[in-house]
Scaffold this motif. Structure first.
Motif, short mmCIF file in Angstrom:
data_model
loop_
_atom_site.label_atom_id
_atom_site.label_comp_id
_atom_site.label_asym_id
_atom_site.label_seq_id
_atom_site.Cartn_x
_atom_site.Cartn_y
_atom_site.Cartn_z
N GLY A 22 0.55 0.78 -5.93
CA GLY A 22 1.68 1.68 -6.07
C GLY A 22 2.32 2.02 -4.74
O GLY A 22 1.84 1.64 -3.67
N LYS A 23 3.39 2.74 -4.81
CA LYS A 23 4.12 3.14 -3.62
C LYS A 23 3.21 3.91 -2.67
O LYS A 23 2.55 4.85 -3.04
CB LYS A 23 5.30 4.02 -4.05
CG LYS A 23 6.35 4.20 -3.01
CD LYS A 23 7.52 4.94 -3.59
CE LYS A 23 8.67 4.97 -2.61
NZ LYS A 23 9.83 5.64 -3.18
N GLY A 24 3.14 3.46 -1.45
CA GLY A 24 2.33 4.11 -0.44
C GLY A 24 0.85 3.76 -0.50
O GLY A 24 0.05 4.27 0.28
N SER A 25 0.48 2.88 -1.40
CA SER A 25 -0.92 2.49 -1.54
C SER A 25 -1.25 1.31 -0.64
O SER A 25 -0.49 0.36 -0.56
CB SER A 25 -1.22 2.12 -3.00
OG SER A 25 -2.51 1.61 -3.11
N ALA A 26 -2.39 1.38 0.01
CA ALA A 26 -2.82 0.27 0.86
C ALA A 26 -3.46 -0.83 0.03
O ALA A 26 -3.54 -1.97 0.46
CB ALA A 26 -3.80 0.77 1.91
N ALA A 27 -3.92 -0.49 -1.18
CA ALA A 27 -4.58 -1.46 -2.05
C ALA A 27 -3.57 -2.40 -2.68
O ALA A 27 -2.48 -1.99 -3.07
CB ALA A 27 -5.36 -0.74 -3.14
N LYS A 28 -3.95 -3.66 -2.77
CA LYS A 28 -3.10 -4.66 -3.39
C LYS A 28 -3.21 -4.54 -4.91
O LYS A 28 -4.29 -4.30 -5.44
CB LYS A 28 -3.55 -6.06 -2.94
CG LYS A 28 -2.64 -7.15 -3.40
CD LYS A 28 -3.08 -8.48 -2.83
CE LYS A 28 -2.14 -9.56 -3.32
NZ LYS A 28 -2.53 -10.87 -2.83
#
Length: 110
Positions: free
Chosen positions: A25-31
């Protein structure tokens, strides 16, 4: 692919039955990953969804979900994303064994 209208527009956000997108999601470092789930009838006759796996590719998730549906055998005429011949008997057997190990409380072993 399933889920495409005659106009070429997708029917929903993802094109495969039993596949959803999680993370990224937006602002998430996870792919973001595609999660494949399949329905299972429990020993008590209730329907429960089991996670088949997480995949980087949406099509891989759709294929894994199909193999799980065939392995679980919960429907006489299962709705598949691809032709059933893409799943070999050994793939179905391996996935069924893995699901039994992952969710032992849902399977009655005889």
């Amino acid at each position: 692919k399933r889920g495409v209208l005659p106009s070429g527009l997708p029917l929903n956000a993802n094109s495969f039955i039993g596949v959803t997108k999680e993370g990224g999601g937006k602002g998430s470092a996870a792919k973001a990953q595609w999660v494949a789930k399949a329905a299972l009838l429990t020993v008590h006759g209730r329907q429960q969804y089991v996670t088949v796996g997480r995949f980087e590719d949406e099509e891989d998730a759709g294929r894994a979900r199909d193999v799980a549906v065939l392995a679980l055998g919960t429907a006489r005429e299962p709705k598949l994303n691809f032709d059933a011949d893409h799943a070999s008997a050994s793939m179905v057997e391996v996935l069924l064994k893995a699901l039994c190990e992952e969710y032992p409380h849902l399977f009655r072993m005889t």
